[in-house]
Design a protein around this motif. Sequence first.
Motif, PDB file in Angstrom:
ATOM      1  N   LYS A  41       0.852  -1.193   0.000  1.00 29.67           N
ATOM      2  CA  LYS A  41       0.000   0.000   0.000  1.00 29.67           C
ATOM      3  C   LYS A  41       0.886   1.240   0.000  1.00 29.67           C
ATOM      4  O   LYS A  41       2.018   1.194   0.476  1.00 29.67           O
ATOM      5  N   PRO A  42       0.404   2.363  -0.502  1.00 32.42           N
ATOM      6  CA  PRO A  42      -0.919   2.544  -1.102  1.00 32.42           C
ATOM      7  C   PRO A  42      -0.989   1.900  -2.479  1.00 32.42           C
ATOM      8  O   PRO A  42       0.005   1.825  -3.191  1.00 32.42           O
ATOM      9  N   ALA A  43      -2.176   1.432  -2.842  1.00 33.88           N
ATOM     10  CA  ALA A  43      -2.368   0.802  -4.143  1.00 33.88           C
ATOM     11  C   ALA A  43      -2.231   1.845  -5.244  1.00 33.88           C
ATOM     12  O   ALA A  43      -2.759   2.949  -5.133  1.00 33.88           O
ATOM     13  N   LEU A  44      -1.500   1.498  -6.282  1.00 32.96           N
ATOM     14  CA  LEU A  44      -1.261   2.405  -7.396  1.00 32.96           C
ATOM     15  C   LEU A  44      -2.334   2.229  -8.463  1.00 32.96           C
ATOM     16  O   LEU A  44      -2.556   1.128  -8.951  1.00 32.96           O
ATOM     17  N   ASP A  45      -2.998   3.331  -8.803  1.00 34.67           N
ATOM     18  CA  ASP A  45      -3.869   3.395  -9.972  1.00 34.67           C
ATOM     19  C   ASP A  45      -3.148   4.321 -10.943  1.00 34.67           C
ATOM     20  O   ASP A  45      -3.073   5.528 -10.717  1.00 34.67           O
ATOM     21  N   LEU A  46      -2.573   3.760 -11.984  1.00 35.19           N
ATOM     22  CA  LEU A  46      -1.730   4.522 -12.896  1.00 35.19           C
ATOM     23  C   LEU A  46      -2.466   5.694 -13.530  1.00 35.19           C
ATOM     24  O   LEU A  46      -1.923   6.786 -13.664  1.00 35.19           O
ATOM     25  N   ARG A  47      -3.730   5.473 -13.897  1.00 40.73           N
ATOM     26  CA  ARG A  47      -4.498   6.543 -14.534  1.00 40.73           C
ATOM     27  C   ARG A  47      -4.780   7.681 -13.565  1.00 40.73           C
ATOM     28  O   ARG A  47      -4.856   8.833 -13.973  1.00 40.73           O
ATOM     29  N   THR A  48      -4.933   7.367 -12.307  1.00 40.39           N
ATOM     30  CA  THR A  48      -5.163   8.428 -11.322  1.00 40.39           C
ATOM     31  C   THR A  48      -3.870   9.182 -11.036  1.00 40.39           C
ATOM     32  O   THR A  48      -3.855  10.410 -11.025  1.00 40.39           O
ATOM     33  N   TYR A  49      -2.772   8.457 -10.836  1.00 38.51           N
ATOM     34  CA  TYR A  49      -1.517   9.134 -10.516  1.00 38.51           C
ATOM     35  C   TYR A  49      -1.031   9.999 -11.678  1.00 38.51           C
ATOM     36  O   TYR A  49      -0.675  11.159 -11.493  1.00 38.51           O
ATOM     37  N   PHE A  50      -1.012   9.442 -12.884  1.00 39.22           N
ATOM     38  CA  PHE A  50      -0.529  10.195 -14.041  1.00 39.22           C
ATOM     39  C   PHE A  50      -1.656  10.985 -14.688  1.00 39.22           C
ATOM     40  O   PHE A  50      -2.011  10.796 -15.844  1.00 39.22           O
ATOM     41  N   THR A  51      -2.227  11.903 -13.903  1.00 37.21           N
ATOM     42  CA  THR A  51      -3.219  12.860 -14.369  1.00 37.21           C
ATOM     43  C   THR A  51      -2.808  14.225 -13.845  1.00 37.21           C
ATOM     44  O   THR A  51      -2.472  14.358 -12.667  1.00 37.21           O
ATOM     45  N   GLY A  52      -2.795  15.237 -14.717  1.00 40.51           N
ATOM     46  CA  GLY A  52      -2.378  16.572 -14.309  1.00 40.51           C
ATOM     47  C   GLY A  52      -0.884  16.768 -14.570  1.00 40.51           C
ATOM     48  O   GLY A  52      -0.295  16.124 -15.430  1.00 40.51           O
ATOM     49  N   THR A  53      -0.286  17.670 -13.794  1.00 47.82           N
ATOM     50  CA  THR A  53       1.126  17.996 -13.978  1.00 47.82           C
ATOM     51  C   THR A  53       1.973  17.327 -12.910  1.00 47.82           C
ATOM     52  O   THR A  53       1.641  17.374 -11.727  1.00 47.82           O
ATOM     53  N   ILE A  54       3.065  16.718 -13.358  1.00 41.76           N
ATOM     54  CA  ILE A  54       3.987  16.018 -12.463  1.00 41.76           C
ATOM     55  C   ILE A  54       5.395  16.528 -12.729  1.00 41.76           C
ATOM     56  O   ILE A  54       5.799  16.694 -13.883  1.00 41.76           O
ATOM     57  N   ASP A  55       6.130  16.817 -11.657  1.00 42.16           N
ATOM     58  CA  ASP A  55       7.534  17.210 -11.757  1.00 42.16           C
ATOM     59  C   ASP A  55       8.392  16.012 -11.372  1.00 42.16           C
ATOM     60  O   ASP A  55       8.032  15.236 -10.485  1.00 42.16           O
ATOM     61  N   ALA A  56       9.540  15.872 -12.039  1.00 47.73           N
ATOM     62  CA  ALA A  56      10.446  14.772 -11.718  1.00 47.73           C
ATOM     63  C   ALA A  56      11.879  15.268 -11.738  1.00 47.73           C
ATOM     64  O   ALA A  56      12.228  16.186 -12.487  1.00 47.73           O
ATOM     65  N   TRP A  57      12.706  14.639 -10.894  1.00 46.64           N
ATOM     66  CA  TRP A  57      14.136  14.932 -10.804  1.00 46.64           C
ATOM     67  C   TRP A  57      14.853  13.598 -10.899  1.00 46.64           C
ATOM     68  O   TRP A  57      14.456  12.632 -10.252  1.00 46.64           O
ATOM     69  N   GLY A  58      15.911  13.550 -11.721  1.00 45.89           N
ATOM     70  CA  GLY A  58      16.560  12.270 -11.907  1.00 45.89           C
ATOM     71  C   GLY A  58      18.044  12.360 -12.176  1.00 45.89           C
ATOM     72  O   GLY A  58      18.585  13.439 -12.453  1.00 45.89           O
ATOM     73  N   VAL A  59      18.693  11.186 -12.076  1.00 42.94           N
ATOM     74  CA  VAL A  59      20.107  11.050 -12.406  1.00 42.94           C
ATOM     75  C   VAL A  59      20.291   9.781 -13.230  1.00 42.94           C
ATOM     76  O   VAL A  59      19.562   8.811 -13.068  1.00 42.94           O
ATOM     77  N   PHE A  60      21.281   9.837 -14.114  1.00 43.38           N
ATOM     78  CA  PHE A  60      21.716   8.655 -14.842  1.00 43.38           C
ATOM     79  C   PHE A  60      23.090   8.298 -14.325  1.00 43.38           C
ATOM     80  O   PHE A  60      23.992   9.134 -14.299  1.00 43.38           O
ATOM     81  N   THR A  61      23.262   7.052 -13.870  1.00 38.30           N
ATOM     82  CA  THR A  61      24.566   6.586 -13.400  1.00 38.30           C
ATOM     83  C   THR A  61      25.072   5.506 -14.345  1.00 38.30           C
ATOM     84  O   THR A  61      24.301   4.697 -14.856  1.00 38.30           O
ATOM     85  N   ASP A  62      26.396   5.505 -14.571  1.00 38.15           N
ATOM     86  CA  ASP A  62      26.984   4.477 -15.429  1.00 38.15           C
ATOM     87  C   ASP A  62      27.167   3.186 -14.634  1.00 38.15           C
ATOM     88  O   ASP A  62      26.778   3.097 -13.470  1.00 38.15           O
ATOM     89  N   ARG A  63      27.787   2.189 -15.254  1.00 36.86           N
ATOM     90  CA  ARG A  63      27.935   0.882 -14.600  1.00 36.86           C
ATOM     91  C   ARG A  63      28.719   0.946 -13.302  1.00 36.86           C
ATOM     92  O   ARG A  63      28.525   0.133 -12.405  1.00 36.86           O
TER      93      ARG A  63
END
Length: 194
Positions: A41-63
């Motif tokens: 939990k919490p149960a993920l409903d993809l259509r509910t979560y990915f609605t509206g505006t979402i901000d994301a921060w990320g990194v790419f790491t090598d091997r």
Amino acid sequence: MSKKMDRRSALVRLGTLPVLAAAPFLASCAGPQVQGYAQEKPALDLRTYFTGTIDAWGVFTDRSGQVVKRFTVVMDCSWNGDEGVLDEAFVYSDGTRQRRIWRLKAGPNGTYTGRADDVVGEATGQVSGNAFRWGYTLALPVDGRTWHVDFDDWMYLMDDRVMLNKATMSKWGVKLGEVTLSFTRRTPVLAKPV
């Protein structure tokens, strides 16, 4: 250094990696299976979560685990019944920009398929409990050639606003690196989309 090593190095250091990044989704492969998270939990409903505006921060790491690129993403997401559009705008730490538009379709039993212009074939995934496993092959340009790189992407819903994402990149079964992301919805989920 050989041309082959130059290409491999360039591939590993690419800055054009996607947010929803992952190896082809293979239910029969070794390792964790998404169904193992069914009681989380919490149960993920993809259509509910990915609605509206979402901000994301990320990194790419090598091997080796070294951070090669940092990036931010703003996602505008909408659904019309079982069909969704995730419009992703990336800004990388070197100033480059990228846009990817995913067209998703919800299927039975928490399954999803998706397409984007630089995805080879069709992405497939499944939701179970708080987790979503998403796999696809991305066509990446490297040194004037196009490489097909596989992604195995896991997302975990933490609460109604935050989701964590970890994706492994591979080519010919060899791990190239990982993408780690944190998604945050700008507003809490109030109701499921129609």
